[in-house]
Motif scaffolding. Structure first.
Motif, mmCIF file in Angstrom:
data_model
loop_
_atom_site.group_PDB
_atom_site.id
_atom_site.type_symbol
_atom_site.label_atom_id
_atom_site.label_comp_id
_atom_site.label_asym_id
_atom_site.label_seq_id
_atom_site.Cartn_x
_atom_site.Cartn_y
_atom_site.Cartn_z
ATOM 1 N N MET A 147 99.526 11.124 105.171
ATOM 2 C CA MET A 147 99.625 10.758 106.586
ATOM 3 C C MET A 147 100.455 9.493 106.785
ATOM 4 O O MET A 147 101.160 9.368 107.785
ATOM 5 N N LYS A 148 100.395 8.573 105.843
ATOM 6 C CA LYS A 148 101.207 7.353 105.959
ATOM 7 C C LYS A 148 102.684 7.663 105.760
ATOM 8 O O LYS A 148 103.526 7.218 106.549
ATOM 9 N N LEU A 149 102.993 8.413 104.728
ATOM 10 C CA LEU A 149 104.398 8.705 104.437
ATOM 11 C C LEU A 149 104.951 9.817 105.321
ATOM 12 O O LEU A 149 106.074 9.727 105.800
ATOM 13 N N GLY A 150 104.173 10.865 105.521
ATOM 14 C CA GLY A 150 104.656 12.023 106.265
ATOM 15 C C GLY A 150 104.639 11.873 107.771
ATOM 16 O O GLY A 150 105.485 12.437 108.473
ATOM 17 N N MET A 151 103.690 11.105 108.285
ATOM 18 C CA MET A 151 103.547 10.966 109.734
ATOM 19 C C MET A 151 103.794 9.533 110.220
ATOM 20 O O MET A 151 103.638 9.247 111.398
ATOM 21 N N ALA A 152 104.133 8.647 109.295
ATOM 22 C CA ALA A 152 104.412 7.243 109.604
ATOM 23 C C ALA A 152 103.226 6.526 110.266
ATOM 24 O O ALA A 152 103.407 5.638 111.086
ATOM 25 N N HIS A 153 102.005 6.927 109.875
ATOM 26 C CA HIS A 153 100.821 6.224 110.365
ATOM 27 C C HIS A 153 100.654 4.936 109.566
ATOM 28 O O HIS A 153 100.955 4.903 108.368
ATOM 29 N N PRO A 154 100.172 3.879 110.182
ATOM 30 C CA PRO A 154 99.997 2.617 109.440
ATOM 31 C C PRO A 154 98.889 2.678 108.394
ATOM 32 O O PRO A 154 98.897 1.916 107.438
ATOM 33 N N MET A 155 97.932 3.584 108.574
ATOM 34 C CA MET A 155 96.882 3.805 107.578
ATOM 35 C C MET A 155 96.480 5.265 107.656
ATOM 36 O O MET A 155 96.693 5.915 108.679
ATOM 37 N N GLY A 156 95.925 5.765 106.591
ATOM 38 C CA GLY A 156 95.502 7.155 106.567
ATOM 39 C C GLY A 156 94.221 7.380 107.346
ATOM 40 O O GLY A 156 93.512 6.424 107.706
ATOM 41 N N PRO A 157 93.871 8.632 107.612
ATOM 42 C CA PRO A 157 92.695 8.940 108.411
ATOM 43 C C PRO A 157 91.371 8.536 107.773
ATOM 44 O O PRO A 157 90.427 8.177 108.486
ATOM 45 N N LEU A 158 91.294 8.547 106.465
ATOM 46 C CA LEU A 158 90.039 8.162 105.808
ATOM 47 C C LEU A 158 89.841 6.651 105.856
ATOM 48 O O LEU A 158 88.726 6.168 106.099
ATOM 49 N N GLN A 159 90.914 5.906 105.664
ATOM 50 C CA GLN A 159 90.817 4.452 105.801
ATOM 51 C C GLN A 159 90.531 4.080 107.257
ATOM 52 O O GLN A 159 89.726 3.187 107.529
#
Length: 103
Positions: A25-37
């Protein structure tokens, strides 16, 4: 919340581990943190409560909280505020991966 619940389902079903899910999610969707974090920072108990309200309101099984989330909250693992969730926050404020065997 549906994205977080799906990420937890992915872990629960053994499709990928904590680090892999968050990294995608961080690399593929450019989110600052993943959903679990993110769930750890929101509070796993809060995520569970929101999903329960959504499920009760819509009666749609896609909003039913993942059993892994329910079990973690029942075990007192609420994320950052309890020191442990999908990551370990007990020793330092920097998230460190907890064992992937949650089931």
């Amino acid at each position: 919340m549906p994205m977080i619940n799906e990420a937890i389902e992915t872990l629960y079903n053994g499709v990928a581990g904590v680090q892999e899910i968050d990294t995608v999610m961080k690399l593929g969707m450019a989110h600052p943190m993943g959903p679990l974090q993110l769930a750890d920072f929101i509070g796993l108990d809060v995520c569970l409560s929101i999903l329960e309200v959504m499920y009760d309101g819509f009666k749609n099984p896609k909003y039913a909280p993942c059993p892994l989330l329910v079990n973690m909250v029942m075990a007192g693992k609420k994320g950052v505020k309890s020191g442990e969730g999908f990551y370990d926050y007990s020793e330092s404020k920097k998230a460190e991966k907890v064992s992937s065997s949650f089931a």
